[in-house]
Design a protein around this motif. Structure first.
Motif, mmCIF file in Angstrom:
data_model
loop_
_atom_site.group_PDB
_atom_site.id
_atom_site.type_symbol
_atom_site.label_atom_id
_atom_site.label_comp_id
_atom_site.label_asym_id
_atom_site.label_seq_id
_atom_site.Cartn_x
_atom_site.Cartn_y
_atom_site.Cartn_z
ATOM 1 N N ARG A 13 47.807 29.770 34.242
ATOM 2 C CA ARG A 13 46.944 30.730 34.946
ATOM 3 C C ARG A 13 47.202 30.717 36.446
ATOM 4 O O ARG A 13 47.117 31.771 37.111
ATOM 5 C CB ARG A 13 45.473 30.411 34.645
ATOM 6 N N LEU A 14 47.527 29.539 36.971
ATOM 7 C CA LEU A 14 47.878 29.476 38.391
ATOM 8 C C LEU A 14 49.152 30.275 38.670
ATOM 9 O O LEU A 14 49.256 30.952 39.700
ATOM 10 C CB LEU A 14 48.069 28.017 38.828
ATOM 11 N N ARG A 15 50.095 30.215 37.761
ATOM 12 C CA ARG A 15 51.336 30.991 37.923
ATOM 13 C C ARG A 15 51.056 32.490 37.804
ATOM 14 O O ARG A 15 51.570 33.295 38.590
ATOM 15 C CB ARG A 15 52.366 30.547 36.856
ATOM 16 N N GLN A 16 50.243 32.873 36.849
ATOM 17 C CA GLN A 16 49.933 34.289 36.663
ATOM 18 C C GLN A 16 49.168 34.858 37.847
ATOM 19 O O GLN A 16 49.310 36.046 38.177
ATOM 20 C CB GLN A 16 49.120 34.474 35.378
ATOM 21 N N ALA A 17 48.376 34.020 38.492
ATOM 22 C CA ALA A 17 47.621 34.476 39.665
ATOM 23 C C ALA A 17 48.481 34.503 40.920
ATOM 24 O O ALA A 17 47.990 34.876 41.998
ATOM 25 C CB ALA A 17 46.403 33.577 39.876
ATOM 26 N N GLY A 18 49.727 34.122 40.817
ATOM 27 C CA GLY A 18 50.632 34.142 41.967
ATOM 28 C C GLY A 18 50.461 32.988 42.918
ATOM 29 O O GLY A 18 50.992 33.016 44.039
ATOM 30 N N ARG A 19 49.748 31.966 42.511
ATOM 31 C CA ARG A 19 49.515 30.825 43.395
ATOM 32 C C ARG A 19 50.623 29.780 43.284
ATOM 33 O O ARG A 19 50.664 28.833 44.064
ATOM 34 C CB ARG A 19 48.155 30.207 43.074
ATOM 35 N N LEU A 20 51.490 29.954 42.292
ATOM 36 C CA LEU A 20 52.644 29.086 42.126
ATOM 37 C C LEU A 20 53.890 29.947 41.978
ATOM 38 O O LEU A 20 53.861 30.971 41.273
ATOM 39 C CB LEU A 20 52.505 28.193 40.885
ATOM 40 N N SER A 21 54.965 29.534 42.619
ATOM 41 C CA SER A 21 56.242 30.231 42.436
ATOM 42 C C SER A 21 56.893 29.756 41.146
ATOM 43 O O SER A 21 56.430 28.797 40.507
ATOM 44 C CB SER A 21 57.170 29.951 43.622
ATOM 45 N N ASP A 22 57.966 30.406 40.751
ATOM 46 C CA ASP A 22 58.683 29.990 39.541
ATOM 47 C C ASP A 22 59.169 28.548 39.651
ATOM 48 O O ASP A 22 59.117 27.784 38.689
ATOM 49 C CB ASP A 22 59.875 30.920 39.283
ATOM 50 N N ILE A 23 59.639 28.199 40.842
ATOM 51 C CA ILE A 23 60.175 26.850 41.030
ATOM 52 C C ILE A 23 59.066 25.809 40.944
ATOM 53 O O ILE A 23 59.206 24.780 40.265
ATOM 54 C CB ILE A 23 60.910 26.755 42.387
ATOM 55 N N THR A 24 57.951 26.060 41.644
ATOM 56 C CA THR A 24 56.865 25.078 41.626
ATOM 57 C C THR A 24 56.205 25.016 40.247
ATOM 58 O O THR A 24 55.780 23.934 39.809
ATOM 59 C CB THR A 24 55.812 25.424 42.688
#
Length: 305
Positions: free
Chosen positions: A170-181
């Motif tokens: 969910r953090l990735r979907q919300a844009g708070r994490l990049s693909d790398i992180t």
């Protein structure tokens, strides 16, 4: 696990707690009984030409010692691998929480939320391996909606890992994490999955039963007949020598049984509760949470569970 302070070597000879002597006392008593029988009936069975010598027992004893060594090595390998898996669990959970704090330093509530899942994963795995009820610990640690879902699952530890993956996703979907992180955090979840699978492999794959059975039969038969081979030379000293030799073989056999299941609660098993307590204290300290749970310490018998 027995955690003893350093002590003089002479005093250690008389330690009872942590030794396997308490488990084999009855079997050693049987050996004493066989020794007494051998002494009482020695002259009687000598008249029938029955005479056992020490020579075959020497050869058989060497063979038994070699196979017991192999069995103990196999058991100790399982013990070491289990400890390494739990060490990996501690490292992976600390690293995941640290990475999350570095990536989102202002999200204190998120840090504590993820830490609760990580702590619950460790406690749930401990209960799974020991076949105990995890309800109380999961209710104490997990958010109530997550607890209901995990408690209803037939595989609660894997369900916690799945929910933890959902939180990172969910953090990735919300844009708070990049693909790398995101990939960096997901790698740590993969490590937790490997720990779970490795522990399940050890717990669900015992040492082949036939291998253990044939070795135990040989050891018990050896210890039962040994007094009849010693009595001709030792006479009334037979019980003392026979019990000493039997103690060596029976102790190795009993210790191998303990090491085969490193997740149990016997004196020489891993202290999973103490490890989970250490993980919980470590993650809470990283989040500056107070007060920390009380540190698990050995009981008055030096046993740390």
């Amino acid at each position: 696990m027995i955690i003893r302070p350093n002590q003089h070597w002479f005093l250690r000879l008389f330690d009872w707690r942590g030794s396997v002597l308490s488990k084999i006392t009855f079997r050693l008593g049987l050996n004493v009984l066989m020794s007494i029988i051998a002494i009482v009936f020695y002259q009687w069975y000598e008249q029938f030409g029955i005479h056992l010598t020490v020579a075959p027992f020497s050869l058989l004893g060497i063979a038994i010692a070699i196979f017991l060594g192999f069995r103990n090595n196999a058991g100790y390998s399982r013990f070491v691998e289990a400890r390494m898996l739990w060490g990996t669990l501690l490292i992976a959970e600390r690293t995941l929480l640290r990475q999350l704090q570095n990536l989102l330093p202002e999200e204190k509530a998120l840090h504590r939320h993820i830490a609760r899942y990580l702590i619950a994963f460790a406690w749930s795995l401990k209960h799974q391996l020991r076949h105990t009820d995890a309800t109380a610990d999961l209710y104490r640690i997990l958010p109530k909606p997550a607890f209901a879902e995990v408690n209803a699952s037939p595989m609660p530890t894997n369900r916690i890992l799945l929910l933890l993956g959902h939180e990172i996703g969910r953090l990735r979907q919300a844009g708070r994490l990049s693909d790398i992180t995101y990939k960096m955090l997901d790698n740590k979840l993969d490590e937790l999955a490997h720990v779970l699978g490795g522990c399940e492999r050890i717990a669900n794959t015992p040492v082949p039963f036939a291998y253990t059975l044939i070795l135990q039969r040989t050891v018990y038969l050896f210890c039962s007949l040994l007094p009849f081979a010693l009595v001709a030379d030792l006479h009334y000293m037979t019980p003392f020598v026979s019990v000493f030799i039997s103690y060596t073989f029976l102790s190795w056999d009993s210790l191998a049984e303990e090491l085969e299941d490193p997740f149990g609660t016997t004196a020489n098993d891993l202290p999973l509760s103490a490890i989970c307590n250490g993980i919980e204290r470590s993650l809470m300290e990283m989040n500056d949470q107070q007060p920390l749970p009380a540190l698990h310490k050995p009981d008055r018998h030096f046993n740390l569970t």
